[in-house]
Design a protein around this motif. Structure first.
Motif, PDB file in Angstrom:
ATOM      1  N   ASN A 130       0.752  -0.954  -0.017  1.00 33.91           N
ATOM      2  CA  ASN A 130      -0.032   0.055  -0.027  1.00 33.91           C
ATOM      3  C   ASN A 130       0.985   1.155   0.037  1.00 33.91           C
ATOM      4  O   ASN A 130       0.824   1.926  -0.976  1.00 33.91           O
ATOM      5  CB  ASN A 130      -0.921   0.025   0.992  1.00 33.91           C
ATOM      6  N   GLY A 131       1.293   1.527   1.291  1.00 31.84           N
ATOM      7  CA  GLY A 131       2.233   2.759   1.227  1.00 31.84           C
ATOM      8  C   GLY A 131       2.957   2.995   2.501  1.00 31.84           C
ATOM      9  O   GLY A 131       2.945   2.176   3.529  1.00 31.84           O
ATOM     10  N   ILE A 132       3.725   4.210   2.305  1.00 30.98           N
ATOM     11  CA  ILE A 132       4.565   4.571   3.574  1.00 30.98           C
ATOM     12  C   ILE A 132       4.038   5.723   4.032  1.00 30.98           C
ATOM     13  O   ILE A 132       3.810   6.636   3.352  1.00 30.98           O
ATOM     14  CB  ILE A 132       6.157   4.967   3.126  1.00 30.98           C
ATOM     15  N   GLY A 133       3.898   6.005   5.469  1.00 28.41           N
ATOM     16  CA  GLY A 133       3.531   6.907   6.328  1.00 28.41           C
ATOM     17  C   GLY A 133       4.782   7.413   7.074  1.00 28.41           C
ATOM     18  O   GLY A 133       5.211   6.647   7.991  1.00 28.41           O
ATOM     19  N   PHE A 134       5.099   8.818   6.848  1.00 26.29           N
ATOM     20  CA  PHE A 134       6.081   9.222   7.666  1.00 26.29           C
ATOM     21  C   PHE A 134       5.765  10.878   7.949  1.00 26.29           C
ATOM     22  O   PHE A 134       5.389  11.842   7.393  1.00 26.29           O
ATOM     23  CB  PHE A 134       7.335   9.364   6.750  1.00 26.29           C
ATOM     24  N   GLY A 135       5.801  10.893   9.385  1.00 25.11           N
ATOM     25  CA  GLY A 135       5.170  12.242   9.994  1.00 25.11           C
ATOM     26  C   GLY A 135       4.156  11.898  10.929  1.00 25.11           C
ATOM     27  O   GLY A 135       4.368  11.147  11.762  1.00 25.11           O
ATOM     28  N   ILE A 136       3.259  12.954  10.970  1.00 22.32           N
ATOM     29  CA  ILE A 136       2.448  12.526  12.028  1.00 22.32           C
ATOM     30  C   ILE A 136       1.371  11.175  12.076  1.00 22.32           C
ATOM     31  O   ILE A 136       1.159  10.718  12.988  1.00 22.32           O
ATOM     32  CB  ILE A 136       1.302  13.650  12.000  1.00 22.32           C
ATOM     33  N   ASP A 137       1.501  10.761  10.643  1.00 23.35           N
ATOM     34  CA  ASP A 137       0.611   9.274  10.457  1.00 23.35           C
ATOM     35  C   ASP A 137       1.498   8.398  11.127  1.00 23.35           C
ATOM     36  O   ASP A 137       0.972   7.450  11.771  1.00 23.35           O
ATOM     37  CB  ASP A 137       0.471   9.048   9.114  1.00 23.35           C
ATOM     38  N   GLY A 138       2.998   8.536  11.054  1.00 24.09           N
ATOM     39  CA  GLY A 138       3.959   7.233  11.401  1.00 24.09           C
ATOM     40  C   GLY A 138       3.849   7.437  12.938  1.00 24.09           C
ATOM     41  O   GLY A 138       3.808   6.154  13.497  1.00 24.09           O
ATOM     42  N   ASP A 139       3.875   8.501  13.582  1.00 25.27           N
ATOM     43  CA  ASP A 139       3.976   9.045  14.924  1.00 25.27           C
ATOM     44  C   ASP A 139       2.678   8.294  15.630  1.00 25.27           C
ATOM     45  O   ASP A 139       2.410   7.875  16.652  1.00 25.27           O
ATOM     46  CB  ASP A 139       4.067  10.242  15.382  1.00 25.27           C
ATOM     47  N   CYS A 140       1.290   8.403  14.798  1.00 21.88           N
ATOM     48  CA  CYS A 140      -0.024   8.017  15.247  1.00 21.88           C
ATOM     49  C   CYS A 140       0.069   6.507  15.426  1.00 21.88           C
ATOM     50  O   CYS A 140      -0.156   5.876  16.310  1.00 21.88           O
ATOM     51  CB  CYS A 140      -0.819   8.403  14.045  1.00 21.88           C
ATOM     52  N   CYS A 141       0.948   5.645  14.442  1.00 20.03           N
ATOM     53  CA  CYS A 141       1.112   4.294  14.318  1.00 20.03           C
ATOM     54  C   CYS A 141       1.881   3.910  15.459  1.00 20.03           C
ATOM     55  O   CYS A 141       1.772   2.921  16.093  1.00 20.03           O
ATOM     56  CB  CYS A 141       1.452   3.579  13.187  1.00 20.03           C
ATOM     57  N   VAL A 142       2.951   4.720  15.849  1.00 16.60           N
ATOM     58  CA  VAL A 142       3.871   4.531  17.125  1.00 16.60           C
ATOM     59  C   VAL A 142       3.091   4.251  18.253  1.00 16.60           C
ATOM     60  O   VAL A 142       3.038   3.618  19.184  1.00 16.60           O
ATOM     61  CB  VAL A 142       4.794   5.448  17.006  1.00 16.60           C
ATOM     62  N   GLU A 143       2.268   5.166  18.459  1.00 18.84           N
ATOM     63  CA  GLU A 143       1.404   5.386  19.724  1.00 18.84           C
ATOM     64  C   GLU A 143       0.369   4.489  19.721  1.00 18.84           C
ATOM     65  O   GLU A 143       0.180   4.074  20.893  1.00 18.84           O
ATOM     66  CB  GLU A 143       0.677   6.921  19.792  1.00 18.84           C
ATOM     67  N   ALA A 144      -0.271   3.963  18.495  1.00 12.90           N
ATOM     68  CA  ALA A 144      -1.413   2.888  18.615  1.00 12.90           C
ATOM     69  C   ALA A 144      -0.716   1.680  19.002  1.00 12.90           C
ATOM     70  O   ALA A 144      -1.257   0.846  19.806  1.00 12.90           O
ATOM     71  CB  ALA A 144      -1.864   2.948  17.328  1.00 12.90           C
ATOM     72  N   GLU A 145       0.427   1.301  18.565  1.00  9.80           N
ATOM     73  CA  GLU A 145       1.265   0.201  19.124  1.00  9.80           C
ATOM     74  C   GLU A 145       1.352   0.062  20.459  1.00  9.80           C
ATOM     75  O   GLU A 145       1.438  -0.735  21.126  1.00  9.80           O
ATOM     76  CB  GLU A 145       2.561  -0.101  18.246  1.00  9.80           C
ATOM     77  N   ARG A 197      -3.788   3.924  -3.366  1.00 13.13           N
ATOM     78  CA  ARG A 197      -4.405   5.178  -3.138  1.00 13.13           C
ATOM     79  C   ARG A 197      -4.589   5.405  -1.456  1.00 13.13           C
ATOM     80  O   ARG A 197      -4.588   6.376  -1.020  1.00 13.13           O
ATOM     81  CB  ARG A 197      -5.729   5.097  -3.729  1.00 13.13           C
ATOM     82  N   TYR A 198      -4.723   4.266  -0.890  1.00 15.34           N
ATOM     83  CA  TYR A 198      -5.191   4.517   0.497  1.00 15.34           C
ATOM     84  C   TYR A 198      -4.216   4.023   1.623  1.00 15.34           C
ATOM     85  O   TYR A 198      -3.295   3.214   1.430  1.00 15.34           O
ATOM     86  CB  TYR A 198      -6.377   3.454   0.882  1.00 15.34           C
ATOM     87  N   TYR A 199      -4.264   4.756   2.769  1.00 12.67           N
ATOM     88  CA  TYR A 199      -3.531   4.118   3.893  1.00 12.67           C
ATOM     89  C   TYR A 199      -4.212   4.720   5.187  1.00 12.67           C
ATOM     90  O   TYR A 199      -5.285   5.445   5.019  1.00 12.67           O
ATOM     91  CB  TYR A 199      -2.106   4.501   3.800  1.00 12.67           C
ATOM     92  N   GLY A 200      -3.615   4.602   6.349  1.00 15.03           N
ATOM     93  CA  GLY A 200      -4.265   4.703   7.454  1.00 15.03           C
ATOM     94  C   GLY A 200      -5.716   4.371   7.780  1.00 15.03           C
ATOM     95  O   GLY A 200      -6.534   5.179   8.551  1.00 15.03           O
ATOM     96  N   GLY A 201      -6.182   3.196   7.187  1.00 12.81           N
ATOM     97  CA  GLY A 201      -7.654   3.035   7.579  1.00 12.81           C
ATOM     98  C   GLY A 201      -8.637   3.535   6.851  1.00 12.81           C
ATOM     99  O   GLY A 201      -9.580   3.935   7.128  1.00 12.81           O
ATOM    100  N   MET A 203      -7.747   6.479   4.296  1.00 17.56           N
ATOM    101  CA  MET A 203      -7.616   7.966   4.005  1.00 17.56           C
ATOM    102  C   MET A 203      -7.030   7.847   2.388  1.00 17.56           C
ATOM    103  O   MET A 203      -5.906   7.061   2.309  1.00 17.56           O
ATOM    104  CB  MET A 203      -6.655   8.403   4.782  1.00 17.56           C
ATOM    105  N   ASN A 204      -7.716   8.649   1.638  1.00 17.37           N
ATOM    106  CA  ASN A 204      -7.389   8.404   0.171  1.00 17.37           C
ATOM    107  C   ASN A 204      -6.407   9.452   0.032  1.00 17.37           C
ATOM    108  O   ASN A 204      -6.614  10.665  -0.728  1.00 17.37           O
ATOM    109  CB  ASN A 204      -8.610   8.706  -0.481  1.00 17.37           C
ATOM    110  N   ILE A 205      -4.946   9.314   0.438  1.00 17.75           N
ATOM    111  CA  ILE A 205      -4.136   9.916   0.373  1.00 17.75           C
ATOM    112  C   ILE A 205      -3.299  10.419  -1.001  1.00 17.75           C
ATOM    113  O   ILE A 205      -2.940  11.527  -1.023  1.00 17.75           O
ATOM    114  CB  ILE A 205      -2.955   9.788   1.371  1.00 17.75           C
ATOM    115  N   ALA A 206      -3.425   9.411  -1.665  1.00 18.59           N
ATOM    116  CA  ALA A 206      -3.059   9.693  -2.982  1.00 18.59           C
ATOM    117  C   ALA A 206      -3.998   9.405  -4.269  1.00 18.59           C
ATOM    118  O   ALA A 206      -4.057   8.166  -4.852  1.00 18.59           O
ATOM    119  CB  ALA A 206      -1.796   8.835  -3.395  1.00 18.59           C
TER     120      ALA A 206
END
Length: 284
Positions: A130-145, A197-201, A203-206
């Motif tokens: 799917n894709g790579i998230g880097f930034g607040i989306d990455g930090d969000c996944c860190v916190e979720a884990e 196109r999608y990531y983050g559950g 989100m149509n980011i691309a």
């Protein structure tokens, strides 16, 4: 033979129960179906041993897919692969839902795992679907884990993002290089690299990204204050954020390198890598 692989940890650890329910449902279509858990059997080794006469169904979310494609050589798969979506993250399914069988809700998988892009990060290389998230989306996944390790079951990613945005998260300075052309940005909130196109559950980011074209899409959201960025997030669900040309940069190419001035969390199909400064995504 026909085999159903499920992930016991999918859907906030409800995967075992859901896997057995799905097994009973699919037996009407696959009478000789055998049930296997990815926690008990290495799906990469198992799929590699299957022949053209076999069918393997992978059931789970994006994490299950990511786990499988990094345990096998997709170019060498001989059996028929199918995917059934369940779990908390289904961005792959969101992208290919029009291909599902109306009766079984299964999606053909073989064509989507050939020629997958890779990411190099912290000295390791991974495939992603799917894709790579880097930034607040990455930090969000860190916190979720972190919350999952503490025993939390129902993770609200929107709530986590909101708390980060108006709390500890600080936008970064970023350098983004796509096929040798470099751009710099201030106040970057996220800098993705997308195969779908999608990531983050959901989100149509691309929204203009297409699988199988041999190109990746980099989306950089930058330059706004926190409130303005927060107001942008609902538009990402429908892909409308790309209309904001001043604060959203969309770039396409075969090789994307992103570097932040301060480390940040990164997610690969939802799988977390912490304290990342730079990554390189490539598709051949």
């Amino acid at each position: 033979m026909d085999y159903l692989f499920y992930n016991e940890l999918s859907d906030s650890s409800r995967g075992k129960e859901e896997g057995k329910t799905l097994y009973e449902e699919l037996k009407a279509h696959f009478p000789d179906l055998q049930l296997k858990s990815v926690q008990e059997v290495n799906p990469g080794e198992f799929i590699a041993s299957c022949s053209e006469d076999d069918t393997v169904i992978l059931a789970g979310g994006d994490g299950t897919l990511n786990h499988a494609i990094n345990l096998l050589d997709p170019e060498q798969v001989k059996c028929r692969l199918l995917f059934r979506s369940f779990g908390t993250g289904n961005d792959f399914f969101n992208d290919v839902a029009d291909r599902q069988d109306p009766e079984t809700k299964l999606v053909p998988l073989n064509e989507y795992i050939v020629g997958l892009p890779t990411i190099e990060v912290k000295g390791k290389t991974y495939r992603f679907i799917n894709g790579i998230g880097f930034g607040i989306d990455g930090d969000c996944c860190v916190e979720a884990e972190r919350l999952k390790k503490e025993g939390a079951k129902d993770i609200n990613y929107s709530s986590i993002t909101l708390k980060l945005l108006f709390g500890p998260f600080k936008p970064r300075k970023a350098t983004v290089t796509v096929d040798g052309v470099t751009k710099t940005f201030d106040k970057v909130y996220l800098a993705s690299a997308m195969n779908g196109r999608y990531y983050g559950g959901g989100m149509n980011i691309a929204p203009d990204q297409k699988r199988g074209t041999g190109l990746l899409t980099s989306v950089v959201i930058h330059g706004k204050g926190k409130l303005g960025t927060f107001m942008m997030f609902p538009g990402i669900i429908k892909g409308k954020h790309v209309k904001d040309k001043k604060h959203v940069e969309v770039l396409q190419g075969k090789e994307i390198t992103v570097t932040f001035d301060v480390p940040c969390g990164l997610q690969i199909d939802g799988e977390v890598v912490e304290d990342v400064t730079t990554y390189k995504a490539t598709i051949r």
